[in-house]
Design a protein around this motif. Structure first.
Motif, PDB file in Angstrom:
ATOM      1  N   MET A  41     -31.155 -17.845 -50.154  1.00 34.63           N
ATOM      2  CA  MET A  41     -29.963 -18.696 -50.049  1.00 34.63           C
ATOM      3  C   MET A  41     -29.648 -19.316 -51.409  1.00 34.63           C
ATOM      4  N   GLN A  42     -28.386 -19.230 -51.820  1.00 32.66           N
ATOM      5  CA  GLN A  42     -27.981 -19.819 -53.081  1.00 32.66           C
ATOM      6  C   GLN A  42     -27.962 -21.341 -52.995  1.00 32.66           C
ATOM      7  N   THR A  43     -28.389 -21.985 -54.064  1.00 33.82           N
ATOM      8  CA  THR A  43     -28.300 -23.429 -54.115  1.00 33.82           C
ATOM      9  C   THR A  43     -26.873 -23.830 -54.433  1.00 33.82           C
ATOM     10  N   LEU A  44     -26.573 -25.107 -54.206  1.00 35.72           N
ATOM     11  CA  LEU A  44     -25.239 -25.619 -54.496  1.00 35.72           C
ATOM     12  C   LEU A  44     -24.895 -25.417 -55.964  1.00 35.72           C
ATOM     13  N   THR A  45     -25.854 -25.699 -56.849  1.00 36.92           N
ATOM     14  CA  THR A  45     -25.619 -25.544 -58.285  1.00 36.92           C
ATOM     15  C   THR A  45     -25.280 -24.100 -58.627  1.00 36.92           C
ATOM     16  N   ALA A  46     -25.994 -23.154 -58.030  1.00 36.93           N
ATOM     17  CA  ALA A  46     -25.757 -21.739 -58.306  1.00 36.93           C
ATOM     18  C   ALA A  46     -24.377 -21.298 -57.816  1.00 36.93           C
ATOM     19  N   ILE A  47     -23.956 -21.797 -56.660  1.00 38.10           N
ATOM     20  CA  ILE A  47     -22.638 -21.444 -56.125  1.00 38.10           C
ATOM     21  C   ILE A  47     -21.535 -21.928 -57.052  1.00 38.10           C
ATOM     22  N   VAL A  48     -21.633 -23.186 -57.471  1.00 39.27           N
ATOM     23  CA  VAL A  48     -20.602 -23.753 -58.345  1.00 39.27           C
ATOM     24  C   VAL A  48     -20.648 -23.082 -59.718  1.00 39.27           C
ATOM     25  N   ARG A  49     -21.839 -22.732 -60.168  1.00 38.34           N
ATOM     26  CA  ARG A  49     -21.960 -22.050 -61.460  1.00 38.34           C
ATOM     27  C   ARG A  49     -21.208 -20.716 -61.436  1.00 38.34           C
ATOM     28  N   GLY A  50     -21.322 -20.011 -60.324  1.00 37.08           N
ATOM     29  CA  GLY A  50     -20.604 -18.748 -60.205  1.00 37.08           C
ATOM     30  C   GLY A  50     -19.100 -18.931 -60.343  1.00 37.08           C
TER      31      GLY A  50
END
Length: 420
Positions: free
Chosen positions: A1-10
């Motif tokens: 599962m992607q973390t919130l930080t990783a999602i926004v980074r994308g």
């Protein structure tokens, strides 16, 4: 599962401006922030602890989201307290209310996701997978392996207390297209400080003790300093140069003195544009390197870098704990030992071992073993003096201390390899 930080980074990597950020501040993300919160932290002006907030967690979080959606949520002022510093002065510390800690934790993750792809490699402080030892290694390599002859030391006077709210919002608007998200950041900036029951409004500075303060500080200096040096200044220099920043501390290494002096003279104007000041008494250009013969030295991040020699007489960079930090550490250790004078000796020595290992984890870099060993010896002498005051019936002796010491205290060790 992607973390919130990783999602926004994308999203940040795909778009010049990131939108719809408020959708990530949900009951689920706030609940995760609550789970990760340190329950031992001091209480804000609301007097609410993690355990108390958890008693009606779902209801509290749903109510918080509702207030954020209808814009009735306003961050409470931080509670200001003062803690003693090792030099005898007091440091102001801000303690946010518990709900503010949760909201800021989620907003900090979002901001980190936005800016990690945008920050430059010269920035190290408060960033994932980067620490002060990376900076120490970089400085050592630059001075040893490159055409380094001069060092520019500079200091920003009271940076965290003088950040311009107006400029901060302009910087954020350059990357974020979400007016509601920006509105709440602005509210956090202007929330104020509560001290001894009196509210003090603020028109500058980042939230004291706030979880978003570190990333906001990096955003501010990314635009005010990093971009200017890397994109504008570097291209105009005559020789090689290296720039590195850790939080609000930065350093530059140059091949030519002319370049170093030019940058030093330009700094006040550049920082002044963004309502910041250079501390002139802490700003200088220093000859340093294999071509210097003056045995110069400079301090950075608690270390002293000095000109030393190899066994064959060649140049090398020496690194040791700075005398200022060492004095503070000794004073703090002495005070701690006095406070635990009457605790069981075994417990005291085990806790001391934890402190000394922490000291090694930071200062235990290549070339600094003598300083570590001397600090351990100081700790042993201090504990002996303190324990001798406990009473005369079982007076602590050097022989007894030398017997107990290796039973509880690990040896000083180099923990960080900065040499290849």
């Amino acid at each position: 599962m992607q973390t919130l930080t990783a999602i926004v980074r994308g999203l940040s990597e795909r778009y010049p401006k990131v939108q719809n950020l408020m959708r990530y501040i949900t009951v689920k993300s706030l609940k995760l922030a609550h789970k990760n919160a340190d329950g031992k932290k001091a209480k804000g002006i609301d007097g609410v602890t993690k355990e108390e907030y958890e008693q009606n967690l779902e209801e509290n979080l749903e109510n918080l989201i509702k207030r954020m959606k209808d814009f009735s949520y306003r961050p409470q002022p931080v509670r200001r307290v003062y803690i003693p510093k090792a030099n005898g002065k007091l440091r102001p510390l801000g303690i946010p209310a518990y709900e503010e800690k949760l909201v800021q934790a989620v907003m900090s993750d979002i901001l980190q996701g936005i800016y990690e792809p945008r920050f430059l490699d010269c920035s190290y402080g408060f960033r994932p997978d980067r620490d002060c030892h990376d900076v120490v290694k970089l400085i050592n390599d630059s001075l040893m392996r490159e055409n380094a002859n001069y060092v520019l030391e500079a200091d920003i006077k009271g940076f965290f207390d003088n950040v311009s709210h107006e400029w901060m919002m302009k910087f954020l608007e350059n990357d974020i297209d979400d007016k509601v998200f920006l509105r709440y950041i602005n509210r956090f900036l202007k929330a104020g400080v509560m001290e001894e029951g009196k509210l003090y409004e603020v028109d500058k500075g980042t939230p004291q003790g706030g979880l978003i303060s570190p990333v906001l500080a990096n955003v501010y200096l990314h635009y005010a300093l990093d971009m200017w040096i890397e994109k504008s200044v570097m291209s105009k220099l005559k020789g090689w140069a290296k720039y590195v920043r850790y939080a609000d501390d930065f350093l530059m290494v140059f091949q030519y003195e002319e370049d170093a002096v030019s940058v030093m003279n330009a700094l006040p104007g550049r920082l002044g544009k963004f309502k910041l000041e250079v501390a002139p008494e802490k700003t200088r250009v220093l000859p340093f390197g294999r071509n210097d013969r003056d045995n110069n030295s400079f301090d950075f991040l608690g270390f002293t870098f000095y000109e030393a020699k190899t066994r064959k007489g060649g140049f090398r960079v020496g690194i040791r704990t700075s005398s200022k930090k060492l004095k503070q550490k000794r004073k703090a250790l002495k005070q701690w030992a006095k406070e635990h004078m009457h605790d069981p000796v075994a417990n005291t020595l085990m806790r001391l071992d934890q402190k000394l290992r922490g000291h090694c984890q930071y200062y235990g870099v290549n070339g600094n073993f003598v300083s570590l060993r001397n600090f351990y010896y100081y700790a042993r002498c201090t504990m002996l003096k303190v324990l001798r005051r406990r009473g005369q019936k079982h007076r602590m002796t050097w022989a007894k201390m030398n017997e107990l010491w290796p039973m509880y205290i690990s040896r000083p060790t180099i923990m960080v390899q900065i040499w290849y």
